[in-house]
Design a protein around this motif. Structure first.
Motif, PDB file in Angstrom:
ATOM      1  N   MET A   1      19.640  95.287  45.136  1.00 29.61           N
ATOM      2  CA  MET A   1      20.755  94.706  44.383  1.00 29.61           C
ATOM      3  C   MET A   1      21.045  93.276  44.844  1.00 29.61           C
ATOM      4  O   MET A   1      21.424  92.413  44.046  1.00 29.61           O
ATOM      5  CB  MET A   1      22.008  95.573  44.509  1.00 29.61           C
ATOM      6  CG  MET A   1      21.867  96.959  43.890  1.00 29.61           C
ATOM      7  SD  MET A   1      21.125  96.991  42.226  1.00 29.61           S
ATOM      8  CE  MET A   1      22.245  96.014  41.299  1.00 29.61           C
ATOM      9  N   LEU A   2      20.856  93.013  46.126  1.00 27.25           N
ATOM     10  CA  LEU A   2      21.013  91.648  46.633  1.00 27.25           C
ATOM     11  C   LEU A   2      20.004  90.718  45.967  1.00 27.25           C
ATOM     12  O   LEU A   2      20.333  89.587  45.606  1.00 27.25           O
ATOM     13  CB  LEU A   2      20.833  91.637  48.151  1.00 27.25           C
ATOM     14  CG  LEU A   2      20.858  90.275  48.832  1.00 27.25           C
ATOM     15  CD1 LEU A   2      22.240  89.653  48.713  1.00 27.25           C
ATOM     16  CD2 LEU A   2      20.460  90.418  50.288  1.00 27.25           C
ATOM     17  N   TRP A   3      18.790  91.220  45.756  1.00 26.60           N
ATOM     18  CA  TRP A   3      17.778  90.391  45.114  1.00 26.60           C
ATOM     19  C   TRP A   3      18.068  90.126  43.642  1.00 26.60           C
ATOM     20  O   TRP A   3      17.579  89.147  43.074  1.00 26.60           O
ATOM     21  CB  TRP A   3      16.379  90.974  45.311  1.00 26.60           C
ATOM     22  CG  TRP A   3      15.778  90.442  46.573  1.00 26.60           C
ATOM     23  CD1 TRP A   3      15.653  91.091  47.753  1.00 26.60           C
ATOM     24  CD2 TRP A   3      15.274  89.129  46.778  1.00 26.60           C
ATOM     25  NE1 TRP A   3      15.099  90.261  48.686  1.00 26.60           N
ATOM     26  CE2 TRP A   3      14.847  89.046  48.110  1.00 26.60           C
ATOM     27  CE3 TRP A   3      15.134  87.999  45.977  1.00 26.60           C
ATOM     28  CZ2 TRP A   3      14.305  87.889  48.661  1.00 26.60           C
ATOM     29  CZ3 TRP A   3      14.573  86.851  46.526  1.00 26.60           C
ATOM     30  CH2 TRP A   3      14.176  86.803  47.837  1.00 26.60           C
ATOM     31  N   VAL A   4      18.861  90.959  43.014  1.00 24.65           N
ATOM     32  CA  VAL A   4      19.274  90.658  41.629  1.00 24.65           C
ATOM     33  C   VAL A   4      20.088  89.371  41.622  1.00 24.65           C
ATOM     34  O   VAL A   4      19.867  88.471  40.810  1.00 24.65           O
ATOM     35  CB  VAL A   4      20.081  91.836  41.033  1.00 24.65           C
ATOM     36  CG1 VAL A   4      20.724  91.442  39.718  1.00 24.65           C
ATOM     37  CG2 VAL A   4      19.198  93.056  40.862  1.00 24.65           C
ATOM     38  N   VAL A   5      21.019  89.264  42.554  1.00 23.34           N
ATOM     39  CA  VAL A   5      21.856  88.065  42.645  1.00 23.34           C
ATOM     40  C   VAL A   5      21.027  86.858  43.096  1.00 23.34           C
ATOM     41  O   VAL A   5      21.136  85.768  42.523  1.00 23.34           O
ATOM     42  CB  VAL A   5      23.032  88.312  43.613  1.00 23.34           C
ATOM     43  CG1 VAL A   5      23.856  87.059  43.808  1.00 23.34           C
ATOM     44  CG2 VAL A   5      23.899  89.445  43.105  1.00 23.34           C
ATOM     45  N   LEU A   6      20.188  87.062  44.121  1.00 16.43           N
ATOM     46  CA  LEU A   6      19.349  85.967  44.608  1.00 16.43           C
ATOM     47  C   LEU A   6      18.376  85.476  43.535  1.00 16.43           C
ATOM     48  O   LEU A   6      18.142  84.270  43.402  1.00 16.43           O
ATOM     49  CB  LEU A   6      18.572  86.405  45.850  1.00 16.43           C
ATOM     50  CG  LEU A   6      19.392  86.617  47.119  1.00 16.43           C
ATOM     51  CD1 LEU A   6      18.501  87.162  48.228  1.00 16.43           C
ATOM     52  CD2 LEU A   6      20.063  85.335  47.549  1.00 16.43           C
ATOM     53  N   SER A   7      17.810  86.394  42.768  1.00 19.57           N
ATOM     54  CA  SER A   7      16.885  86.010  41.698  1.00 19.57           C
ATOM     55  C   SER A   7      17.579  85.164  40.645  1.00 19.57           C
ATOM     56  O   SER A   7      17.008  84.187  40.140  1.00 19.57           O
ATOM     57  CB  SER A   7      16.289  87.251  41.039  1.00 19.57           C
ATOM     58  OG  SER A   7      15.537  87.973  41.951  1.00 19.57           O
ATOM     59  N   THR A   8      18.806  85.534  40.333  1.00 20.21           N
ATOM     60  CA  THR A   8      19.580  84.751  39.369  1.00 20.21           C
ATOM     61  C   THR A   8      19.809  83.338  39.887  1.00 20.21           C
ATOM     62  O   THR A   8      19.614  82.359  39.162  1.00 20.21           O
ATOM     63  CB  THR A   8      20.929  85.433  39.089  1.00 20.21           C
ATOM     64  OG1 THR A   8      20.684  86.751  38.617  1.00 20.21           O
ATOM     65  CG2 THR A   8      21.734  84.668  38.068  1.00 20.21           C
ATOM     66  N   ALA A   9      20.209  83.234  41.138  1.00 20.97           N
ATOM     67  CA  ALA A   9      20.459  81.916  41.730  1.00 20.97           C
ATOM     68  C   ALA A   9      19.178  81.088  41.799  1.00 20.97           C
ATOM     69  O   ALA A   9      19.192  79.888  41.461  1.00 20.97           O
ATOM     70  CB  ALA A   9      21.065  82.086  43.119  1.00 20.97           C
ATOM     71  N   LEU A  10      18.083  81.692  42.200  1.00 21.38           N
ATOM     72  CA  LEU A  10      16.815  80.965  42.291  1.00 21.38           C
ATOM     73  C   LEU A  10      16.308  80.531  40.915  1.00 21.38           C
ATOM     74  O   LEU A  10      15.745  79.440  40.769  1.00 21.38           O
ATOM     75  CB  LEU A  10      15.767  81.811  43.004  1.00 21.38           C
ATOM     76  CG  LEU A  10      15.986  81.995  44.501  1.00 21.38           C
ATOM     77  CD1 LEU A  10      15.011  83.042  45.051  1.00 21.38           C
ATOM     78  CD2 LEU A  10      15.838  80.683  45.234  1.00 21.38           C
ATOM     79  N   THR A  11      16.522  81.359  39.913  1.00 20.07           N
ATOM     80  CA  THR A  11      16.122  80.987  38.550  1.00 20.07           C
ATOM     81  C   THR A  11      16.960  79.821  38.041  1.00 20.07           C
ATOM     82  O   THR A  11      16.443  78.912  37.383  1.00 20.07           O
ATOM     83  CB  THR A  11      16.236  82.191  37.604  1.00 20.07           C
ATOM     84  OG1 THR A  11      15.422  83.253  38.120  1.00 20.07           O
ATOM     85  CG2 THR A  11      15.778  81.843  36.202  1.00 20.07           C
ATOM     86  N   MET A  12      18.239  79.834  38.362  1.00 13.86           N
ATOM     87  CA  MET A  12      19.107  78.711  37.960  1.00 13.86           C
ATOM     88  C   MET A  12      18.674  77.417  38.644  1.00 13.86           C
ATOM     89  O   MET A  12      18.639  76.354  38.011  1.00 13.86           O
ATOM     90  CB  MET A  12      20.566  79.024  38.282  1.00 13.86           C
ATOM     91  CG  MET A  12      21.170  80.063  37.378  1.00 13.86           C
ATOM     92  SD  MET A  12      22.836  80.641  37.792  1.00 13.86           S
ATOM     93  CE  MET A  12      23.592  79.318  38.643  1.00 13.86           C
ATOM     94  N   VAL A  13      18.326  77.491  39.915  1.00 10.29           N
ATOM     95  CA  VAL A  13      17.845  76.309  40.638  1.00 10.29           C
ATOM     96  C   VAL A  13      16.554  75.798  40.001  1.00 10.29           C
ATOM     97  O   VAL A  13      16.402  74.598  39.758  1.00 10.29           O
ATOM     98  CB  VAL A  13      17.639  76.634  42.132  1.00 10.29           C
ATOM     99  CG1 VAL A  13      16.860  75.530  42.838  1.00 10.29           C
ATOM    100  CG2 VAL A  13      18.970  76.878  42.819  1.00 10.29           C
ATOM    101  N   ALA A  14      15.625  76.702  39.710  1.00 10.51           N
ATOM    102  CA  ALA A  14      14.357  76.308  39.087  1.00 10.51           C
ATOM    103  C   ALA A  14      14.595  75.666  37.727  1.00 10.51           C
ATOM    104  O   ALA A  14      13.969  74.653  37.389  1.00 10.51           O
ATOM    105  CB  ALA A  14      13.445  77.521  38.947  1.00 10.51           C
ATOM    106  N   TYR A  15      15.514  76.216  36.946  1.00 12.71           N
ATOM    107  CA  TYR A  15      15.834  75.678  35.624  1.00 12.71           C
ATOM    108  C   TYR A  15      16.398  74.259  35.732  1.00 12.71           C
ATOM    109  O   TYR A  15      15.982  73.360  35.000  1.00 12.71           O
ATOM    110  CB  TYR A  15      16.838  76.605  34.934  1.00 12.71           C
ATOM    111  CG  TYR A  15      17.293  76.145  33.584  1.00 12.71           C
ATOM    112  CD1 TYR A  15      16.490  76.336  32.468  1.00 12.71           C
ATOM    113  CD2 TYR A  15      18.531  75.527  33.404  1.00 12.71           C
ATOM    114  CE1 TYR A  15      16.903  75.919  31.214  1.00 12.71           C
ATOM    115  CE2 TYR A  15      18.952  75.104  32.166  1.00 12.71           C
ATOM    116  CZ  TYR A  15      18.139  75.301  31.074  1.00 12.71           C
ATOM    117  OH  TYR A  15      18.539  74.882  29.848  1.00 12.71           O
ATOM    118  N   GLN A  16      17.318  74.056  36.666  1.00  5.12           N
ATOM    119  CA  GLN A  16      17.913  72.733  36.840  1.00  5.12           C
ATOM    120  C   GLN A  16      16.870  71.717  37.321  1.00  5.12           C
ATOM    121  O   GLN A  16      16.849  70.578  36.844  1.00  5.12           O
ATOM    122  CB  GLN A  16      19.081  72.795  37.835  1.00  5.12           C
ATOM    123  CG  GLN A  16      20.260  73.588  37.328  1.00  5.12           C
ATOM    124  CD  GLN A  16      20.865  72.987  36.077  1.00  5.12           C
ATOM    125  OE1 GLN A  16      20.927  71.770  35.931  1.00  5.12           O
ATOM    126  NE2 GLN A  16      21.302  73.842  35.175  1.00  5.12           N
TER     127      GLN A  16
END
Length: 87
Positions: free
Chosen positions: A54-69
């Motif tokens: 479940m922690l990786w769900v949040v981390l994946s979201t944050a990392l995807t947002m960083v990659a998108y930006q």
């Protein structure tokens, strides 16, 4: 005759390497089951196996947002170097 030479921009840039790492990290973390296939330590009564995922769900979201930006920032920079017309 005058020749206009266009500099080819590199395909692999440091920013793209960071983007790739941001997108690959969650896959590696989840596919490496041996690293989290245990019950201890528990977090508020939830076994490690579950809260780690479940922690990786949040981390994946944050990392995807960083990659998108980062991707959009690089694309804007490339467009401005190319004269603003191309992407």
């Amino acid at each position: 005759m005058s020749e206009v030479t266009q500099e080819k921009q590199p395909v692999v840039t440091p920013v793209r390497v960071v983007i790739a790492l941001c997108l690959i990290a969650p896959f590696v973390a989840m596919l490496w089951v041996g690293s989290y296939s245990r019950t201890e330590p528990t977090l508020i009564g939830i076994p490690f196996f579950y809260w780690y995922q479940m922690l990786w769900v949040v981390l994946s979201t944050a990392l995807t947002m960083v990659a998108y930006q980062l991707w959009h920032r690089e694309q804007r920079a490339r467009a401005s170097r190319n004269g603003g017309g191309e992407r």
